[in-house]
Design a protein around this motif. Sequence first.
Motif, PDB file in Angstrom:
ATOM      1  N   TYR A   1     116.533 -46.757  50.743  1.00  0.00           N
ATOM      2  CA  TYR A   1     115.455 -46.818  51.011  1.00  0.00           C
ATOM      3  C   TYR A   1     114.568 -46.327  52.374  1.00  0.00           C
ATOM      4  CZ  TYR A   1     115.601 -49.400  46.504  1.00  0.00           C
ATOM      5  OH  TYR A   1     115.692 -49.677  45.233  1.00  0.00           O
TER       6      TYR A   1
ATOM      7  N   ILE B   1     118.225 -44.910  45.205  1.00  0.00           N
ATOM      8  CA  ILE B   1     118.042 -45.815  46.334  1.00  0.00           C
ATOM      9  C   ILE B   1     118.205 -44.918  47.666  1.00  0.00           C
ATOM     10  CG2 ILE B   1     118.223 -47.720  45.174  1.00  0.00           C
ATOM     11  CD1 ILE B   1     120.606 -48.083  46.809  1.00  0.00           C
TER      12      ILE B   1
ATOM     13  N   ARG C   1     112.950 -48.120  41.452  1.00  0.00           N
ATOM     14  CA  ARG C   1     111.424 -47.942  42.082  1.00  0.00           C
ATOM     15  C   ARG C   1     111.108 -48.926  42.688  1.00  0.00           C
ATOM     16  NH1 ARG C   1     107.020 -44.747  39.763  1.00  0.00           N
ATOM     17  NH2 ARG C   1     108.462 -44.439  37.847  1.00  0.00           N
ATOM     18  N   ARG C   2     110.274 -48.978  43.593  1.00  0.00           N
ATOM     19  CA  ARG C   2     109.680 -49.973  44.655  1.00  0.00           C
ATOM     20  C   ARG C   2     108.299 -49.559  44.757  1.00  0.00           C
ATOM     21  NH1 ARG C   2     114.070 -51.550  43.428  1.00  0.00           N
ATOM     22  NH2 ARG C   2     115.578 -52.823  44.516  1.00  0.00           N
ATOM     23  N   PRO C   3     107.456 -50.514  45.275  1.00  0.00           N
ATOM     24  CA  PRO C   3     106.087 -49.903  45.548  1.00  0.00           C
ATOM     25  C   PRO C   3     105.943 -48.691  46.389  1.00  0.00           C
ATOM     26  CG  PRO C   3     106.200 -52.328  45.674  1.00  0.00           C
ATOM     27  CD  PRO C   3     107.628 -51.968  45.449  1.00  0.00           C
ATOM     28  N   GLU C   4     106.721 -48.805  47.463  1.00  0.00           N
ATOM     29  CA  GLU C   4     106.813 -47.651  48.286  1.00  0.00           C
ATOM     30  C   GLU C   4     107.748 -46.651  47.940  1.00  0.00           C
ATOM     31  OE1 GLU C   4     110.001 -50.061  49.590  1.00  0.00           O
ATOM     32  OE2 GLU C   4     108.101 -50.522  48.946  1.00  0.00           O
ATOM     33  N   TRP C   5     108.627 -46.640  46.905  1.00  0.00           N
ATOM     34  CA  TRP C   5     109.687 -45.820  46.734  1.00  0.00           C
ATOM     35  C   TRP C   5     109.661 -45.241  45.212  1.00  0.00           C
ATOM     36  CZ3 TRP C   5     112.958 -43.987  50.220  1.00  0.00           C
ATOM     37  CH2 TRP C   5     114.175 -43.268  49.805  1.00  0.00           C
TER      38      TRP C   5
END
Length: 757
Positions: free
Chosen positions: A650, A591, A582-586
């Motif tokens: 990503y 990935i 997880r990422r802020p936009e993902w």
Amino acid sequence: MKQSVEPGAVKHIALIGNFLPRKCGIATFTTDTYEALRKRFPDTRVDVYAMDDHPGRYEYPEAVTGAIAQHDRAAYVSTARAIEASGAQALWLQHEYGIFGGDAGAHILELLDRTTVPLIVTLHTVLEKPGTQERAVLEGLLRRAAKVIVMAERGREILQRVYGANPSSIAVIPHGVPDRAFVSPDAFKARFGWQGKRIIFTFGLLSPGKGIETVIEAMPAVVARHPDAAYVVLGATHPSLVAHEGEAYRDRLKALAASLGVDNNVAFIDAFVDHDDLIDYLQAADIYATPYLNPAQITSGTLSYAVGVGKAVISTPYVHATEILADGHGVLVDFKDVAAFAREINDLLGSERNLGRLSQRAYARGRTMIWPAVAEKAMNEIARSITAHPKRLAANPAATLKALPADLAAVERMSDSTGMLQHSIFSIPDRRHGYCIDDNARALILTTQMADVDAVTRDKWMTIYASFVQYAWNPDKRRFRNFMNFDRTWCEEVGSEDSNGRTLWALGVTARDAAEAKHRDWATAMFDMTASLAFELGSPRAQSFAMLGAASMLEASPNHPLALEILERFPAQHLALLSEARRPEWGWFEIVLAYDNARLPEGLIRAGAALGRQELIDCGIETLRWIMAKQTSPEGHFRAVGSESFGREYAEPLPYDQQPLEAQGTVEACAAAYDATGDRHWLAEATRAYNWFLGANDLDLPLATARDGGCFDGLMPAGLNRNQGAESILALQLASCAISGLSKRAGAVAGKARAAA
């Protein structure tokens, strides 16, 4: 009469070919083409994509928008995306077999398959006796091209006779030449130290096919009559020859001149000179010689340049020479005819009057070939191709689309007594590729879901697909095999993780939904015997398939221990994957995006519903919303994650190629979300994904063939992949079953709500 292009009529084109500073004839031609277009049509944007045989070697000028690594297939695909995104109205391709990667340069077709703009192709070689792959590539170009440009009438004739090309698609436009004044050679000779000499000149990349030996061998007879004669050969050795043998060929030519006693009358200038210097060299020559050995040569830029500046030309009769020098515009002699070259050179050097007349006739022919005229002719063809390019008609609004009833016809067409075949050519099964358990497991699920099938037909096909699954089990390896040849021999001992997980899924659904007890009992027994393999699956999708099978089995057999264990174990692993990626936009489990993405949230939703764990349902809903956002076009219709997206970390998804599997998986995941939440938003989302099959997609083209239950294999930038394989047909039919069942459930809920009110 054809009209000229109005200024500004063509706003933006893409141009593909070699480009300077790469040293070859195609690079010079493409560069000259670019410069001519920019001068004649200054308001037209021209994006150059340079073919690159040595990435990193060339310092391309600002004119080059991008380089295409010759042997990197991905570079062709990414360039196609760039061209599509740029807004170019047309693509002009300079084609020569040797400058593209793949067998006979087939990689360029990968690029063209992914572009939708009109294609104009200039063929620098047209083979009269092509090899199998060379023919396949050229026929591929002819199928895709709106217009094919050749530089000689013989090229047109060969295209029609050998390749069956449509005459109306072919245009003959000569090789462009610089616009230079006609001058006496003596005005330029001092620059090169040639004062007092009579210059016979040849230029171009040095290679054995140029026939330089013929003129060298003629020089003793020439020097005997004209001691001031000199044969000058300008050009670097061809890079591929240098890589193979260094300068051995040039050394052999020098040795030949020395052995004939004319080494003082033969000079080699080992250089690749720039355009202006090249023309100066040409204008300093008295006679231009092209002793080429290949009679089929359709194009010679060197010959065109020589004629363009008014050189008296003596040439062998290769195709381009016979056309451009026809009607007394030059002199033709036979291939390797040393005596004829000597005779014709001597005759011209011995008569200033004849030499001058021939030079003037050549110059007059050259005026019809100057670059501004060639650029205008080419732009006329480009403009007509753009005008004639079919405009897409807007599809019917999605609200008017109606779901198709499930139809077994195409499934039966692809099936025999062994099982369902994998692939087809158009709608005809292609037996060369045999069978796979992936498709037969899906077909088994379909036989449990179709409502309107008579009992005898259902029993027949369910038994065949179940038998395939049963035969695929390899007890020694405790895995299902996947791929089977048409002769029923297995291609492998162990199938992929995905195929094993998908088979467990089919067994669970059959145990729950089969119409007859005999099939439910068989599926339950097979699941009990095989499902423990799930605990060794590492692929997230394979685990999701196993979870879907386990959730179905739990409905058929509450408290089933193996099913419970699968549903308890895998969700924790998926949550861990999500947390790590997880990422802020993902907000996704991996990935990268890949195939059948919606199965990951669907597995969590079904597991959460089966176990009564709301946190799993919530996570599944959250990630399904995220992937649905990625699968939505700017216009609002469903856009399946394109296969070109796979493996890009990503990164936002790319639109092509779009596969039916993605739409089916999304419909079924949205159905799971509706069942878990009762939120009618998911009914709308499922309908949006289903309508992709019916034409509510990026190309406004239906993939479903409603008359026979078929489905095309995918949506590509230039249209449909018109093959109808098992996976695609099953995706449509399973999606039709899912959307029908979801609509009925949603309708029943709405009916109860109205009754209660």
